[in-house]
Design an enzyme around this catalytic site. Structure first.
Site, PDB file in Angstrom:
ATOM      1  CG  HIS A 171     -25.091  16.749  -1.126  1.00  0.00           C
ATOM      2  ND1 HIS A 171     -25.006  16.101  -2.453  1.00  0.00           N
ATOM      3  CD2 HIS A 171     -25.071  18.038  -1.666  1.00  0.00           C
ATOM      4  CE1 HIS A 171     -24.770  16.841  -3.250  1.00  0.00           C
ATOM      5  NE2 HIS A 171     -25.031  18.106  -2.860  1.00  0.00           N
ATOM      6  CE  LYS A 211      -2.384  -2.863  -0.527  1.00  0.00           C
ATOM      7  NZ  LYS A 211      -2.452  -4.254  -0.644  1.00  0.00           N
TER       8      LYS A 211
HETATM    9  P1  FAD Z   1       1.463 -14.252   8.104  1.00  0.00           P
HETATM   10  O1  FAD Z   1       0.973 -12.694   7.946  1.00  0.00           O
HETATM   11  O2  FAD Z   1       1.953 -14.815   7.018  1.00  0.00           O
HETATM   12  O3  FAD Z   1       2.303 -14.239   9.329  1.00  0.00           O
HETATM   13  C1  FAD Z   1       2.546 -15.604   9.786  1.00  0.00           C
HETATM   14  C2  FAD Z   1       4.030 -15.407  10.678  1.00  0.00           C
HETATM   15  O4  FAD Z   1       4.465 -16.733  11.174  1.00  0.00           O
HETATM   16  C3  FAD Z   1       5.283 -15.049   9.619  1.00  0.00           C
HETATM   17  O5  FAD Z   1       5.942 -14.094  10.348  1.00  0.00           O
HETATM   18  C4  FAD Z   1       6.063 -16.193   9.509  1.00  0.00           C
HETATM   19  O6  FAD Z   1       7.457 -16.032   9.429  1.00  0.00           O
HETATM   20  C5  FAD Z   1       6.042 -16.706  11.071  1.00  0.00           C
HETATM   21  N1  FAD Z   1       5.847 -18.410  10.899  1.00  0.00           N
HETATM   22  C6  FAD Z   1       5.714 -19.271  10.173  1.00  0.00           C
HETATM   23  N2  FAD Z   1       5.744 -20.449  10.697  1.00  0.00           N
HETATM   24  C7  FAD Z   1       6.801 -20.284  12.025  1.00  0.00           C
HETATM   25  C8  FAD Z   1       7.007 -21.232  12.762  1.00  0.00           C
HETATM   26  N3  FAD Z   1       6.743 -22.464  12.632  1.00  0.00           N
HETATM   27  N4  FAD Z   1       7.655 -20.753  13.839  1.00  0.00           N
HETATM   28  C9  FAD Z   1       7.532 -19.344  14.037  1.00  0.00           C
HETATM   29  N5  FAD Z   1       6.935 -18.509  13.348  1.00  0.00           N
HETATM   30  C10 FAD Z   1       6.640 -19.219  11.961  1.00  0.00           C
HETATM   31  N6  FAD Z   1      -4.491  -9.024   3.108  1.00  0.00           N
HETATM   32  C11 FAD Z   1      -5.189  -7.882   3.372  1.00  0.00           C
HETATM   33  O7  FAD Z   1      -6.128  -8.167   3.860  1.00  0.00           O
HETATM   34  N7  FAD Z   1      -4.977  -6.884   2.700  1.00  0.00           N
HETATM   35  C12 FAD Z   1      -4.192  -6.375   1.859  1.00  0.00           C
HETATM   36  O8  FAD Z   1      -4.128  -5.239   1.354  1.00  0.00           O
HETATM   37  C13 FAD Z   1      -3.104  -7.474   1.355  1.00  0.00           C
HETATM   38  N8  FAD Z   1      -2.274  -7.033   0.862  1.00  0.00           N
HETATM   39  C14 FAD Z   1      -1.245  -7.961   0.519  1.00  0.00           C
HETATM   40  C15 FAD Z   1      -0.118  -7.761  -0.091  1.00  0.00           C
HETATM   41  C16 FAD Z   1       0.920  -8.631  -0.497  1.00  0.00           C
HETATM   42  C17 FAD Z   1       1.922  -8.368  -1.589  1.00  0.00           C
HETATM   43  C18 FAD Z   1       0.785  -9.973   0.077  1.00  0.00           C
HETATM   44  C19 FAD Z   1       1.790 -11.131  -0.088  1.00  0.00           C
HETATM   45  C20 FAD Z   1      -0.171 -10.400   1.173  1.00  0.00           C
HETATM   46  C21 FAD Z   1      -1.325  -9.112   1.195  1.00  0.00           C
HETATM   47  N9  FAD Z   1      -2.227  -9.508   1.950  1.00  0.00           N
HETATM   48  C22 FAD Z   1      -3.226  -8.547   2.368  1.00  0.00           C
HETATM   49  C23 FAD Z   1      -2.495 -10.900   2.586  1.00  0.00           C
HETATM   50  C24 FAD Z   1      -1.984 -10.918   3.999  1.00  0.00           C
HETATM   51  O9  FAD Z   1      -0.568 -10.418   4.211  1.00  0.00           O
HETATM   52  C25 FAD Z   1      -2.166 -12.185   4.686  1.00  0.00           C
HETATM   53  O10 FAD Z   1      -3.549 -12.731   4.565  1.00  0.00           O
HETATM   54  C26 FAD Z   1      -1.906 -12.122   6.213  1.00  0.00           C
HETATM   55  O11 FAD Z   1      -0.683 -11.645   6.723  1.00  0.00           O
HETATM   56  C27 FAD Z   1      -2.102 -13.383   6.902  1.00  0.00           C
HETATM   57  O12 FAD Z   1      -1.899 -13.413   8.179  1.00  0.00           O
HETATM   58  P2  FAD Z   1      -1.235 -14.612   9.115  1.00  0.00           P
HETATM   59  O13 FAD Z   1      -1.062 -14.082  10.591  1.00  0.00           O
HETATM   60  O14 FAD Z   1      -2.105 -15.814   8.968  1.00  0.00           O
HETATM   61  O15 FAD Z   1       0.012 -14.990   8.474  1.00  0.00           O
HETATM   62  P1  NAD Z   2      -4.551 -15.009  -6.622  1.00  0.00           P
HETATM   63  O1  NAD Z   2      -5.283 -15.982  -6.256  1.00  0.00           O
HETATM   64  O2  NAD Z   2      -5.518 -13.608  -6.463  1.00  0.00           O
HETATM   65  O3  NAD Z   2      -4.230 -14.768  -8.106  1.00  0.00           O
HETATM   66  C1  NAD Z   2      -3.470 -15.632  -8.785  1.00  0.00           C
HETATM   67  C2  NAD Z   2      -3.990 -15.627 -10.239  1.00  0.00           C
HETATM   68  O4  NAD Z   2      -2.818 -16.387 -10.783  1.00  0.00           O
HETATM   69  C3  NAD Z   2      -5.225 -16.467 -10.457  1.00  0.00           C
HETATM   70  O5  NAD Z   2      -6.077 -15.544 -11.218  1.00  0.00           O
HETATM   71  C4  NAD Z   2      -4.857 -17.510 -11.219  1.00  0.00           C
HETATM   72  O6  NAD Z   2      -5.687 -17.947 -12.083  1.00  0.00           O
HETATM   73  C5  NAD Z   2      -3.516 -17.347 -11.851  1.00  0.00           C
HETATM   74  N1  NAD Z   2      -2.706 -18.466 -12.166  1.00  0.00           N
HETATM   75  C6  NAD Z   2      -2.464 -19.560 -11.339  1.00  0.00           C
HETATM   76  N2  NAD Z   2      -1.449 -20.123 -11.967  1.00  0.00           N
HETATM   77  C7  NAD Z   2      -1.048 -19.672 -13.148  1.00  0.00           C
HETATM   78  C8  NAD Z   2      -0.305 -19.938 -14.228  1.00  0.00           C
HETATM   79  N3  NAD Z   2       0.377 -21.090 -14.250  1.00  0.00           N
HETATM   80  N4  NAD Z   2      -0.240 -18.938 -15.343  1.00  0.00           N
HETATM   81  C9  NAD Z   2      -0.923 -17.882 -15.375  1.00  0.00           C
HETATM   82  N5  NAD Z   2      -1.692 -17.476 -14.282  1.00  0.00           N
HETATM   83  C10 NAD Z   2      -1.943 -18.343 -13.251  1.00  0.00           C
HETATM   84  O7  NAD Z   2      -3.118 -14.785  -5.976  1.00  0.00           O
HETATM   85  P2  NAD Z   2      -2.075 -13.721  -5.744  1.00  0.00           P
HETATM   86  O8  NAD Z   2      -2.447 -12.689  -6.545  1.00  0.00           O
HETATM   87  O9  NAD Z   2      -0.879 -14.416  -5.658  1.00  0.00           O
HETATM   88  O10 NAD Z   2      -2.347 -13.535  -4.216  1.00  0.00           O
HETATM   89  C11 NAD Z   2      -2.351 -14.295  -3.104  1.00  0.00           C
HETATM   90  C12 NAD Z   2      -3.475 -13.739  -2.052  1.00  0.00           C
HETATM   91  O11 NAD Z   2      -2.710 -12.907  -1.535  1.00  0.00           O
HETATM   92  C13 NAD Z   2      -4.610 -13.185  -2.603  1.00  0.00           C
HETATM   93  O12 NAD Z   2      -5.715 -14.340  -3.008  1.00  0.00           O
HETATM   94  C14 NAD Z   2      -5.056 -12.768  -1.307  1.00  0.00           C
HETATM   95  O13 NAD Z   2      -5.835 -13.373  -0.406  1.00  0.00           O
HETATM   96  C15 NAD Z   2      -3.851 -11.885  -0.633  1.00  0.00           C
HETATM   97  N6  NAD Z   2      -3.741 -10.567  -1.227  1.00  0.00           N
HETATM   98  C16 NAD Z   2      -4.719  -9.858  -0.826  1.00  0.00           C
HETATM   99  C17 NAD Z   2      -4.677  -8.544  -1.269  1.00  0.00           C
HETATM  100  C18 NAD Z   2      -5.674  -7.640  -0.794  1.00  0.00           C
HETATM  101  O14 NAD Z   2      -6.503  -7.850   0.169  1.00  0.00           O
HETATM  102  N7  NAD Z   2      -5.664  -6.525  -1.320  1.00  0.00           N
HETATM  103  C19 NAD Z   2      -3.551  -7.997  -1.770  1.00  0.00           C
HETATM  104  C20 NAD Z   2      -2.400  -8.930  -2.163  1.00  0.00           C
HETATM  105  C21 NAD Z   2      -2.645 -10.309  -1.661  1.00  0.00           C
END
Ligand code: FAD
Ligand code: NAD
Length: 475
Positions: A452, A58
């Protein structure tokens, strides 16, 4: 020596750290184990979300959007700027300082709430015993918890034939950390990450090609929202190729060639960097030893019931590592609910009311079910929609793009879904989440006074439109 706690949480992402803080607030002695090391080589709390997910993405979306506005949108306001340029290292430093501020904030919250924070890899063995393992694989500590919360989160999925080299073939973390704007960026997967990070680099000047295996664009979203999104993104210069199943990558004279099959024909595109954004997988490898007895499914997700109980008493699992959407707020809600349950209270997570937001421009947001899903399930529904172009506020902001669409039960009028694309819908959706949580009807929203001029008038008018009585459009 074995330390005992009421609750041991494995993982300090938005699921784990929220669960740990809530447990401590409820008077439970709580330890939280996390193994994340940030790009400086330091332990950092907050998991994927704070370190390499929601927050850094973000930050970059905002920086790139400000730049894009200045260049492309400000002239319409009469604002003219010469010599505008983007300083990528400054943008990246800003992102890092936001991340550091927030992750160190979690450390302070742990301290203030008396959560014992332990760096290391937690592995659950038998009888609620957790071994904390260091980087060399040695057991550093052994802890026993009356209750265990597993919150290990998820990691990027990869394509076996296109492994990450973290220089040219990147995962989402690599795409967040680019130090220069690549001239040509290929993204495999036009899902949430592909669209958000593709937007960042496209706004800064990359030629971005998104290769999506499915024939449908954003099939999880409402079909009209997806259609409008594709139109807008294409206008912005994102080259979205649907039905493009990527097969392999080869080195070319001037970069990398991504090969894909489209309509049964081989095709390819030449790029400088590739981001693989094809989804995420649960990070459960090694977290649960076989003798713990905790069950996982064929894809590695920890199997839980609706209340996040695993098959082993007093062992819970939450967040990305269990069923349901991989969203930070879903993880946090599950974390809070589990803490309440452990403390003997009643908790409630309404999985029908989990909002989704895609932070592109225009933003996309929804809650509940889509028109097509409901029709396929045989529901009798009514819909109403309203364009932002018909609101004074969106026009004053020079952002007359997109619409709000409401779906309600035809008989009871209960809201079943709200879908939006347009300015600031990441904020507007929350009114609709609240309405759905309180089982509101479209009539309830139609009778609620909205300020509004405001963007929320589009929500009000969409609610009126369900009953064909929107004022500022022809019904
Ligand atoms: P995580 O955030 O993955 O945290 C798990 C933690 O556990 C990590 O620190 C990991 O290192 C640690 N861990 C794992 N195994 C162990 C172990 N055995 N011992 C100790 N520590 C361990 N979601 C949104 O809602 N809004 C968004 O805008 C959004 N944007 C995203 C953008 C990107 C680029 C990505 C990759 C993801 C985004 N997501 C977003 C998804 C969001 O980040 C995840 O859904 C969320 O972080 C999940 O939370 P969690 O606590 O389940 O796991
Ligand atoms: P995604 O599931 O949103 O999208 C993956 C896409 O890749 C799908 O449309 C799928 O059809 C396509 N795909 C899969 N295999 C492929 C292949 N071999 N060739 C071409 N296309 C292929 O997954 P993501 O974008 O990696 O994000 C992962 C998750 O992280 C999201 O589902 C979401 O839960 C979380 N996330 C959330 C936010 C947010 O809330 N704004 C932002 C980023 C990530």
């Amino acid at each position: 020596m074995t330390d005992s706690f009421d609750v041991i949480v494995i993982g300090a992402g938005p699921g784990g750290y929220v669960a740990a803080i809530r447990c401590a607030q409820l008077g439970l002695s709580t330890a939280c184990i996390d193994n994340l090391i940030n790009h400086k080589g330091d332990p950092a709390l907050g998991g994927t979300c704070l370190n390499v997910g929601c927050i850094p993405s973000k930050a970059l979306l905002d920086s790139s959007e400000q730049y894009h506005r200045l260049v492309h949108r400000f002239p319409a306001h009469g604002i003219k700027a010469k010599g505008v340029s983007m300083d990528v290292p400054t943008m990246q430093n800003r992102k890092e300082s936001i991340v550091e501020g927030l992750t160190s904030g979690i450390a302070q919250l742990f301290k203030a709430n008396k959560v014992t924070s332990i760096h290391g890899f937690g592995r659950l063995t038998m009888d609620n015993t957790v071994n904390v393992i260091d980087e060399s694989g040695q057991i550093m500590r052994t802890l026993v918890g009356r209750d265990i919360i597993l919150a290990p989160g998820s990691t990027p999925a990869h394509l076996p034939k296109i492994p990450f080299d973290h220089e040219f073939v990147l995962d989402s973390t690599g795409a967040l950390n680019l130090e220069n704007v690549p001239k040509r960026l290929g993204i495999i997967g036009a899902g949430v990450i592909g669209l958000e990070l593709g937007s960042v680099w496209n706004r800064l000047g990359s030629e971005v090609t998104l290769l999506e295996a499915l024939d449908d664009f954003l099939p999880v979203a409402d079909h009209q929202v997806a259609r409008e999104a594709r139109r807008q993104f294409t206008k912005q210069g994102l080259d979205i190729r649907l039905g493009a199943a990527v097969s392999k990558l080869s080195k070319s004279k001037n970069g990398l060639r991504v090969h894909f099959l489209q309509k049964d024909a081989d095709d390819s595109v030449e790029v400088d960097r590739v981001v693989v954004a094809i989804g995420r997988r649960p990070a459960t490898d090694g977290v649960i030893s076989a003798d713990s007895g905790v069950g996982t499914d064929s894809r590695g997700f920890i199997v839980v019931d609706d209340e996040c109980r695993t098959n082993v008493p007093n062992v819970w699992a939450i967040g990305d590592a269990v069923r349901g959407p991989m969203l930070a707020h879903k993880s946090s809600e599950e974390g809070m609910a589990v803490a309440e349950r452990i403390a003997g209270g009643k908790a409630h997570v309404d999985f029908n009311c989990v909002p989704w937001v895609i932070y592109t421009s225009p933003e996309i947001a929804w809650v509940g079910r889509t028109e097509n899903e409901l029709k396929a399930a045989g529901h009798d529904i009514r819909t109403g929609s309203f364009p932002f172009a018909a609101t004074g506020r969106a026009r004053a902001m020079e952002e007359p793009v997109g619409f709000v669409k409401m779906v309600a039960d035809a008989k009871t009028d209960r809201l079943l879904g709200v879908h939006m694309i347009g300015p600031h819908v990441s904020e507007l959706i929350n009114e609709c989440v609240l309405a759905m949580e309180y089982q509101a009807s479209s009539e309830d929203l139609a009778r609620t006074i909205h300020a509004h001029p405001s963007l929320s008038e589009a929500v009000h008018e969409a609610a009126l439109a369900v009953d064909r009585r929107a004022i500022h459009k022809v019904n």
